[in-house]
Design a protein around this motif. Sequence first.
Motif, PDB file in Angstrom:
ATOM      1  N   LEU A 160     -31.269  10.665 -48.895  1.00  0.00           N
ATOM      2  CA  LEU A 160     -31.941  11.536 -47.927  1.00  0.00           C
ATOM      3  C   LEU A 160     -31.139  11.638 -46.636  1.00  0.00           C
ATOM      4  O   LEU A 160     -31.048  12.720 -46.036  1.00  0.00           O
ATOM      5  CB  LEU A 160     -33.345  11.009 -47.635  1.00  0.00           C
ATOM      6  N   ARG A 161     -30.553  10.532 -46.207  1.00  0.00           N
ATOM      7  CA  ARG A 161     -29.722  10.573 -44.998  1.00  0.00           C
ATOM      8  C   ARG A 161     -28.489  11.435 -45.204  1.00  0.00           C
ATOM      9  O   ARG A 161     -28.045  12.141 -44.283  1.00  0.00           O
ATOM     10  CB  ARG A 161     -29.323   9.153 -44.590  1.00  0.00           C
ATOM     11  N   MET A 162     -27.925  11.387 -46.399  1.00  0.00           N
ATOM     12  CA  MET A 162     -26.754  12.222 -46.690  1.00  0.00           C
ATOM     13  C   MET A 162     -27.133  13.697 -46.676  1.00  0.00           C
ATOM     14  O   MET A 162     -26.377  14.544 -46.191  1.00  0.00           O
ATOM     15  CB  MET A 162     -26.160  11.822 -48.035  1.00  0.00           C
ATOM     16  N   LYS A 163     -28.320  14.006 -47.175  1.00  0.00           N
ATOM     17  CA  LYS A 163     -28.776  15.402 -47.137  1.00  0.00           C
ATOM     18  C   LYS A 163     -28.992  15.849 -45.700  1.00  0.00           C
ATOM     19  O   LYS A 163     -28.599  16.962 -45.308  1.00  0.00           O
ATOM     20  CB  LYS A 163     -30.063  15.562 -47.946  1.00  0.00           C
ATOM     21  N   GLU A 164     -29.625  14.984 -44.894  1.00  0.00           N
ATOM     22  CA  GLU A 164     -29.873  15.333 -43.501  1.00  0.00           C
ATOM     23  C   GLU A 164     -28.574  15.498 -42.715  1.00  0.00           C
ATOM     24  O   GLU A 164     -28.513  16.242 -41.739  1.00  0.00           O
ATOM     25  CB  GLU A 164     -30.748  14.255 -42.858  1.00  0.00           C
ATOM     26  N   ALA A 165     -27.520  14.823 -43.153  1.00  0.00           N
ATOM     27  CA  ALA A 165     -26.210  14.942 -42.496  1.00  0.00           C
ATOM     28  C   ALA A 165     -25.431  16.158 -43.000  1.00  0.00           C
ATOM     29  O   ALA A 165     -24.298  16.385 -42.567  1.00  0.00           O
ATOM     30  CB  ALA A 165     -25.397  13.676 -42.731  1.00  0.00           C
ATOM     31  N   GLY A 166     -26.008  16.914 -43.907  1.00  0.00           N
ATOM     32  CA  GLY A 166     -25.346  18.107 -44.425  1.00  0.00           C
ATOM     33  C   GLY A 166     -24.379  17.844 -45.558  1.00  0.00           C
ATOM     34  O   GLY A 166     -23.612  18.733 -45.935  1.00  0.00           O
ATOM     35  N   LEU A 167     -24.416  16.637 -46.143  1.00  0.00           N
ATOM     36  CA  LEU A 167     -23.500  16.294 -47.218  1.00  0.00           C
ATOM     37  C   LEU A 167     -24.086  16.575 -48.603  1.00  0.00           C
ATOM     38  O   LEU A 167     -23.386  16.436 -49.600  1.00  0.00           O
ATOM     39  CB  LEU A 167     -23.115  14.810 -47.131  1.00  0.00           C
ATOM     40  N   ALA A 168     -25.348  16.926 -48.665  1.00  0.00           N
ATOM     41  CA  ALA A 168     -26.000  17.210 -49.946  1.00  0.00           C
ATOM     42  C   ALA A 168     -26.977  18.362 -49.765  1.00  0.00           C
ATOM     43  O   ALA A 168     -27.550  18.550 -48.684  1.00  0.00           O
ATOM     44  CB  ALA A 168     -26.720  15.977 -50.477  1.00  0.00           C
ATOM     45  N   SER A 169     -27.158  19.111 -50.830  1.00  0.00           N
ATOM     46  CA  SER A 169     -28.076  20.257 -50.787  1.00  0.00           C
ATOM     47  C   SER A 169     -29.422  19.946 -51.432  1.00  0.00           C
ATOM     48  O   SER A 169     -30.426  20.594 -51.132  1.00  0.00           O
ATOM     49  CB  SER A 169     -27.445  21.454 -51.508  1.00  0.00           C
ATOM     50  N   GLU A 170     -29.455  18.940 -52.321  1.00  0.00           N
ATOM     51  CA  GLU A 170     -30.689  18.623 -53.035  1.00  0.00           C
ATOM     52  C   GLU A 170     -30.683  17.161 -53.447  1.00  0.00           C
ATOM     53  O   GLU A 170     -29.646  16.609 -53.811  1.00  0.00           O
ATOM     54  CB  GLU A 170     -30.823  19.510 -54.282  1.00  0.00           C
ATOM     55  N   VAL A 171     -31.865  16.550 -53.380  1.00  0.00           N
ATOM     56  CA  VAL A 171     -32.048  15.167 -53.836  1.00  0.00           C
ATOM     57  C   VAL A 171     -33.091  15.182 -54.939  1.00  0.00           C
ATOM     58  O   VAL A 171     -34.217  15.627 -54.733  1.00  0.00           O
ATOM     59  CB  VAL A 171     -32.495  14.239 -52.693  1.00  0.00           C
ATOM     60  N   VAL A 172     -32.685  14.688 -56.120  1.00  0.00           N
ATOM     61  CA  VAL A 172     -33.572  14.657 -57.283  1.00  0.00           C
ATOM     62  C   VAL A 172     -33.882  13.207 -57.618  1.00  0.00           C
ATOM     63  O   VAL A 172     -32.976  12.409 -57.855  1.00  0.00           O
ATOM     64  CB  VAL A 172     -32.921  15.355 -58.497  1.00  0.00           C
ATOM     65  N   ALA A 173     -35.168  12.867 -57.637  1.00  0.00           N
ATOM     66  CA  ALA A 173     -35.595  11.508 -57.981  1.00  0.00           C
ATOM     67  C   ALA A 173     -35.964  11.454 -59.456  1.00  0.00           C
ATOM     68  O   ALA A 173     -36.625  12.353 -59.968  1.00  0.00           O
ATOM     69  CB  ALA A 173     -36.781  11.091 -57.128  1.00  0.00           C
ATOM     70  N   VAL A 174     -35.535  10.391 -60.133  1.00  0.00           N
ATOM     71  CA  VAL A 174     -35.772  10.233 -61.571  1.00  0.00           C
ATOM     72  C   VAL A 174     -36.440   8.890 -61.818  1.00  0.00           C
ATOM     73  O   VAL A 174     -36.024   7.872 -61.263  1.00  0.00           O
ATOM     74  CB  VAL A 174     -34.447  10.292 -62.363  1.00  0.00           C
ATOM     75  N   SER A 175     -37.494   8.886 -62.644  1.00  0.00           N
ATOM     76  CA  SER A 175     -38.133   7.631 -63.021  1.00  0.00           C
ATOM     77  C   SER A 175     -38.433   7.647 -64.509  1.00  0.00           C
ATOM     78  O   SER A 175     -38.731   8.706 -65.086  1.00  0.00           O
ATOM     79  CB  SER A 175     -39.427   7.419 -62.222  1.00  0.00           C
ATOM     80  N   MET A 176     -38.370   6.479 -65.128  1.00  0.00           N
ATOM     81  CA  MET A 176     -38.579   6.352 -66.571  1.00  0.00           C
ATOM     82  C   MET A 176     -39.644   5.303 -66.847  1.00  0.00           C
ATOM     83  O   MET A 176     -39.620   4.222 -66.251  1.00  0.00           O
ATOM     84  CB  MET A 176     -37.274   5.955 -67.265  1.00  0.00           C
ATOM     85  N   GLY A 177     -40.563   5.632 -67.744  1.00  0.00           N
ATOM     86  CA  GLY A 177     -41.631   4.693 -68.055  1.00  0.00           C
ATOM     87  C   GLY A 177     -42.921   5.419 -68.368  1.00  0.00           C
ATOM     88  O   GLY A 177     -42.913   6.623 -68.657  1.00  0.00           O
TER      89      GLY A 177
END
Length: 236
Positions: A47-64
Amino acid sequence: MKIMVAIKRVVDYAVKIRVKPDKTGVETTNVKMSMNPFCEIALEEALRMKEAGLASEVVAVSMGPAKCVDTLRTGLAMGADRGIHVDVPGALQPLSVAKLLKALVDSEKPGLLILGKQAIDDDCNQTGQMVAGLLSWPQGTFASKISICGLTFSAPLRSSRSTDLRLNQPRYATLPNILKAKSKVIKKCTPEELNVPIKSDLETVQVIEPPKRKAGVILSSVDELVDKLKNEARVI
């Protein structure tokens, strides 16, 4: 650049662990569950990388099991853009998780994969290394600092990172963001849909509590301490 973050639902770190009466595992019924602390750190860094403009999207993945959706909702409330839930009713071993993550990476094509270095329930510390090997991606483990300097993202960075405790302090999910998270998309899929067979050669025979520590004693002198170390503990 898209960042994928793997998060795991575990028994809350503040809960006293109890072994089931039949000793097949630890008790999880009516026990508070939460996001694995190392996974929180991984998500916070994304999330910090996105806020710094280094990422356009953050996708969270969980299994179970189905209740993993609650953990994903927490991740969405923290700021992830969307979630993916791989529905697996039983327990997963690190290699199976790594294979599922590889399939998701092949499908979603993120530029960066971030995981917590380990989960506090099994302490395996294997998934990050395994998935990097399966993807043939460079990896960084036990990361206490991630710095991306002088790079342009016209092409994916394509690497895997596993995070340590010293990397950051995860944010709390605020009430407005919790409400917003209800409208964010969580995609559901199964291992069969990802073409990943789930099997394990490991079998849990029995789970037992560690022996209780003996009470300490107060010694009156250094000589008495040396005597006990020499004649009772036999360490000197």
